[in-house]
Design a protein around this motif. Structure first.
Motif, PDB file in Angstrom:
ATOM      1  N   LEU A 298      74.689 121.302  72.565  1.00 56.05           N
ATOM      2  CA  LEU A 298      75.786 122.232  72.845  1.00 56.05           C
ATOM      3  C   LEU A 298      77.079 121.574  72.368  1.00 56.05           C
ATOM      4  O   LEU A 298      77.506 120.554  72.917  1.00 56.05           O
ATOM      5  CB  LEU A 298      75.848 122.524  74.344  1.00 56.05           C
ATOM      6  CG  LEU A 298      76.854 123.580  74.799  1.00 56.05           C
ATOM      7  CD1 LEU A 298      76.565 124.935  74.155  1.00 56.05           C
ATOM      8  CD2 LEU A 298      76.826 123.726  76.322  1.00 56.05           C
ATOM      9  N   VAL A 299      77.653 122.141  71.325  1.00 53.68           N
ATOM     10  CA  VAL A 299      78.827 121.533  70.704  1.00 53.68           C
ATOM     11  C   VAL A 299      80.068 122.316  71.094  1.00 53.68           C
ATOM     12  O   VAL A 299      80.097 123.545  70.971  1.00 53.68           O
ATOM     13  CB  VAL A 299      78.685 121.517  69.165  1.00 53.68           C
ATOM     14  CG1 VAL A 299      79.946 120.973  68.509  1.00 53.68           C
ATOM     15  CG2 VAL A 299      77.479 120.682  68.764  1.00 53.68           C
ATOM     16  N   LYS A 300      81.070 121.594  71.552  1.00 55.07           N
ATOM     17  CA  LYS A 300      82.341 122.236  71.890  1.00 55.07           C
ATOM     18  C   LYS A 300      83.466 121.514  71.175  1.00 55.07           C
ATOM     19  O   LYS A 300      83.564 120.282  71.267  1.00 55.07           O
ATOM     20  CB  LYS A 300      82.572 122.207  73.407  1.00 55.07           C
ATOM     21  CG  LYS A 300      81.604 123.110  74.160  1.00 55.07           C
ATOM     22  CD  LYS A 300      81.947 123.162  75.636  1.00 55.07           C
ATOM     23  CE  LYS A 300      81.034 124.134  76.364  1.00 55.07           C
ATOM     24  NZ  LYS A 300      81.230 124.090  77.826  1.00 55.07           N
ATOM     25  N   PRO A 301      84.292 122.264  70.448  1.00 53.50           N
ATOM     26  CA  PRO A 301      85.405 121.618  69.736  1.00 53.50           C
ATOM     27  C   PRO A 301      86.265 120.807  70.698  1.00 53.50           C
ATOM     28  O   PRO A 301      86.539 121.237  71.821  1.00 53.50           O
ATOM     29  CB  PRO A 301      86.191 122.795  69.158  1.00 53.50           C
ATOM     30  CG  PRO A 301      85.199 123.908  69.066  1.00 53.50           C
ATOM     31  CD  PRO A 301      84.269 123.722  70.230  1.00 53.50           C
ATOM     32  N   GLY A 302      86.660 119.604  70.247  1.00 54.07           N
ATOM     33  CA  GLY A 302      87.509 118.757  71.070  1.00 54.07           C
ATOM     34  C   GLY A 302      86.750 117.852  72.005  1.00 54.07           C
ATOM     35  O   GLY A 302      87.334 116.964  72.610  1.00 54.07           O
ATOM     36  N   GLU A 303      85.441 118.084  72.124  1.00 52.22           N
ATOM     37  CA  GLU A 303      84.646 117.211  72.991  1.00 52.22           C
ATOM     38  C   GLU A 303      83.786 116.308  72.130  1.00 52.22           C
ATOM     39  O   GLU A 303      83.498 116.619  70.973  1.00 52.22           O
ATOM     40  CB  GLU A 303      83.767 118.053  73.935  1.00 52.22           C
ATOM     41  CG  GLU A 303      84.592 118.861  74.921  1.00 52.22           C
ATOM     42  CD  GLU A 303      83.725 119.582  75.952  1.00 52.22           C
ATOM     43  OE1 GLU A 303      82.504 119.359  75.972  1.00 52.22           O
ATOM     44  OE2 GLU A 303      84.306 120.361  76.720  1.00 52.22           O
ATOM     45  N   ARG A 304      83.384 115.208  72.709  1.00 54.08           N
ATOM     46  CA  ARG A 304      82.598 114.247  71.942  1.00 54.08           C
ATOM     47  C   ARG A 304      81.296 114.897  71.460  1.00 54.08           C
ATOM     48  O   ARG A 304      80.607 115.584  72.211  1.00 54.08           O
ATOM     49  CB  ARG A 304      82.286 113.028  72.813  1.00 54.08           C
ATOM     50  CG  ARG A 304      81.598 111.921  72.047  1.00 54.08           C
ATOM     51  CD  ARG A 304      81.334 110.733  72.961  1.00 54.08           C
ATOM     52  NE  ARG A 304      80.602 109.709  72.240  1.00 54.08           N
ATOM     53  CZ  ARG A 304      80.046 108.658  72.815  1.00 54.08           C
ATOM     54  NH1 ARG A 304      80.156 108.488  74.112  1.00 54.08           N
ATOM     55  NH2 ARG A 304      79.397 107.766  72.093  1.00 54.08           N
ATOM     56  N   LEU A 305      80.977 114.646  70.204  1.00 47.82           N
ATOM     57  CA  LEU A 305      79.786 115.251  69.600  1.00 47.82           C
ATOM     58  C   LEU A 305      78.539 114.485  70.044  1.00 47.82           C
ATOM     59  O   LEU A 305      78.474 113.267  69.885  1.00 47.82           O
ATOM     60  CB  LEU A 305      79.906 115.183  68.074  1.00 47.82           C
ATOM     61  CG  LEU A 305      78.816 115.899  67.295  1.00 47.82           C
ATOM     62  CD1 LEU A 305      79.000 117.409  67.362  1.00 47.82           C
ATOM     63  CD2 LEU A 305      78.814 115.436  65.840  1.00 47.82           C
ATOM     64  N   PRO A 306      77.547 115.201  70.594  1.00 44.87           N
ATOM     65  CA  PRO A 306      76.325 114.493  70.979  1.00 44.87           C
ATOM     66  C   PRO A 306      75.552 114.012  69.750  1.00 44.87           C
ATOM     67  O   PRO A 306      75.596 114.649  68.703  1.00 44.87           O
ATOM     68  CB  PRO A 306      75.518 115.562  71.725  1.00 44.87           C
ATOM     69  CG  PRO A 306      76.400 116.749  71.858  1.00 44.87           C
ATOM     70  CD  PRO A 306      77.497 116.636  70.859  1.00 44.87           C
TER      71      PRO A 306
END
Lengths: 224, 429
Positions: free
Chosen positions: A73-81
């Motif tokens: 689950l990718v959210k802009p501005g959050e660390r990329l898993p």
């Protein structure tokens, strides 16, 4: 649990093998809201991880995680898993560890204690998992070059109460390679009933070994 | 618990170049298809100066053995020895080829202006199809606008949902995409491993197609075709060989790896491209007239594309004539390949299992490969690094293409530069 709301577990070894298996099998395992990552068209990824936890709220224990790799689950501005997985079966060597993980993380467990023995042979580490006194899986992972890492993973869970996501940071020394030196033997056992064993490739396309590290869970997220 | 020695920076974005690669930006759940753009942009911004600038550096000259290249990091135009372009026989810039293309543009203008099944077939396209069919000693051939188009168009023309396609795990993306477009059940076997093919194909019912490549583009190794043919035939599977990197090069007449092994007739479908050995553009399939008529009707990637530009078709015909008239070009290429294999071995440079004009210089160090490639370019060679996920982790390499047009002096210079940089970086002794 600490003041920052995170839960930490220390481990001496965590070995993972990543294996090709049919996407049809992956879809049979996954809940409908999760999408398998395909290595090739029609080929998804089954992952088995064996942990030797040395520090936790419930003491020293062994744990095996059978999972399917899924879209993070990718959210802009959050660390990329680095990647995401759906653990469809988790088993531990102690009741306390099992009850802790079910209560806190909603992880789907094998409801009896399992046996887990790690053995080192040269540059390889093996984990033998047994349940009800019968063999379940024998996983062997070889090493490569080592480097310290800190990687973010996502774990998706689903039970009768809802769907959840845990962000997990794995820190420690890591060896990762695709030399195809490892091995998996899955035994016919109820533990493996979700898998068509003959269609799980028995050599991992990727081998991951982490040692002397820490696994940190962020507070559980309930998905809408 | 032992403390972690060094932690990569943890920020709110994907700012650690080495932590991620292309594979991390392909899948992403969520409710907005734009979600991956910003994380990718953040990463790419950092990846570019760390080596990714070495990709897509624009050439301002023909892809001969010496090229002028704009360095994307410095912005400067540099003169480099070209070890990256295909052009295996060095014919694309020959005067006869350029003359034919110029005459065609005078006669036909820029493009074909139509689909090949409607108004886009010009006489020059039919001439090219006949020329390549004759060269391959087949009844007929059909031309596609690109090699990619040939694979996706051909495989999806003959295979359907419920059929079975067996692919080498190192198959080119166009082959994989062809199987996806066909909606067939796709099974991958280990690279060049007939035993694994046997394991996967055994007992499978229904239509079966095994797809292999004559030469594999990342490793330069040649298909073990006799064993693949044996397994395939025994299990009633048809065989497609993609000779993108082997047509015009292998075999007594240059028809490809199938001819090289004396298996031209045992292989059911022959596919090739014009962009590699001839340095042009386009793909083709050849076989029986019935096969070609069927592909003409059902090859959607061709059916629904504009035909190849007529100047390209005319130039390819001229290039093909050169290849037929000058077998010494092939001899020169193989002489150059033998020279490089010997010199690389003498220098202790590992090229894996390559036995062809495609040579991977194995660096096997994902963290150093970009620095190695950058330094090699700084010393005058034009080539690109290849790293995960294009090849397995820790199997990073420099991919080089040998041409008949290279002189031994040029190749010797290349070996010396590559060897010295690999030594300085601790890759070889």
């Amino acid at each position: 649990m600490t003041d920052d709301g995170k839960t930490r577990y220390g481990y001496s070894n965590a070995i993972s093998g990543f294996f090709e298996f049919p996407t049809e099998n992956a879809r049979r395992i996954l809940p409908s809201h999760l999408e398998p990552v395909e290595l090739h068209h029609g080929t998804s990824i089954f992952a088995m991880t064996a942990f030797d936890f040395t520090e936790s709220m419930v003491g020293h224990y062994g744990e095996v995680v059978m999972a399917v790799i899924v879209s993070p689950l990718v959210k802009p501005g959050e660390r990329l898993p680095k990647s995401a997985f759906y653990p469809y079966r988790v088993a531990t060597t102690t009741k306390a560890a099992r009850e802790h993980a079910i209560e806190r993380w909603h992880l789907p467990h094998w409801m009896d204690d399992i046996g887990m023995v790690f053995s080192k042979d040269g540059s390889a580490l093996s984990a033998r998992v047994t349940a009800d006194g019968e063999p379940v899986a024998d996983l062997t992972i070889s090493d490569h070059s080592w480097e310290p890492v800190s990687h973010l993973y996502q774990s998706f869970m689903k039970d009768d109460a809802g769907a959840y996501l845990a962000n997990i940071v794995m820190e420690g020394g890591q060896s990762e390679h695709e030399e195809e030196k490892g091995k998996l033997v899955l035994h016919e056992h109820a533990f493996n009933r979700e898998l068509t064993i003959s269609e799980v490739y028995d050599v991992p396309f990727r081998e991951l070994w982490m040692r002397d590290g820490r696994q940190t869970f962020d507070p559980l997220i309930t998905l809408g | 618990m032992e403390a972690v020695q060094k932690k990569p920076e943890l920020t709110g974005k994907a700012s650690t170049f080495a932590e991620y690669d292309y594979s991390n930006f392909y899948y992403g759940a969520g409710d907005d298809p734009m979600n991956l753009l910003q994380p990718f942009a953040d990463w790419y911004q950092e990846a570019l100066p760390n080596g990714y600038y070495l990709y897509s550096e624009p050439l301002s000259t023909a892809p001969t053995t010496r090229v002028q290249v704009k360095n994307r990091k410095t912005g400067k135009i540099v003169d480099l020895l070209n070890l990256a372009s295909y052009n295996y026989l060095g014919v694309s810039y020959r005067p006869e080829v350029k003359k034919a293309a110029i005459e065609a543009i005078e006669k036909y203008g820029l493009g074909a202006s139509g689909s090949p099944i409607l108004s886009g077939t010009l006489d020059v396209h039919n001439d090219l199809a006949k020329a390549v069919a004759d060269f391959k000693a087949k009844e007929a051939a059909i031309i596609f606008p690109t090699g990619y188009s040939a694979n996706i168009g051909f495989i999806s023309a003959i295979m359907r949902s419920g059929d079975n396609v067996f692919l080498d795990q190192y198959s080119h993306a166009s082959i994989v995409d062809g199987a996806i477009l066909a909606k067939s059940k796709t099974t991958f076997f280990r690279h060049n491993n007939p035993l694994d093919l046997e394991r996967k194909i055994k007992g499978v019912k229904g239509k079966k197609l095994v797809v292999v490549e004559g030469v594999y583009s990342m490793d330069g190794d040649v298909c073990v075709l006799p064993e693949i043919v044996e397994v395939s035939k025994r299990h009633g599977a048809r065989i497609l060989i993609d000779e993108a990197h082997s047509t015009f090069l292998f075999g007594p007449n240059g028809r490809g790896v199938a001819e090289h092994f004396g298996l031209d007739k045992e292989v059911d479908f022959h596919l090739g491209t014009f962009s590699k050995s001839l340095g042009g553009q386009g793909g083709f399939v050849c076989g029986s007239k019935d096969l070609i008529d069927y592909v003409n009707a059902f090859g959607r990637s061709r059916f629904f594309s504009c035909n190849l530009a007529p100047m390209i078709a005319a130039g390819l015909i001229a290039g093909l004539k050169i290849v037929e008239a000058e077998p010494e070009l092939r001899a020169k290429l193989w002489s150059n390949v033998a020279f490089m294999r010997r010199r690389f071995a003498e220098e202790g440079i590992d090229i894996g299992k390559s036995t062809s004009q495609v040579m991977p210089v194995l660096v096997n160090n994902d963290s150093k490969v970009f620095a190695v490639a950058e330094e090699i370019q700084n010393r005058g060679l034009y080539l690109q690094p290849v790293t995960y996920p294009a090849v397995p982790k820790h199997k990073s390499r420099l991919r080089i293409s040998i041409s008949a047009a290279h002189t031994e002096a040029e190749l010797e210079m290349a070996v010396k530069v590559i060897g010295s940089v690999l030594r300085e970086q601790g890759i070889i002794r």
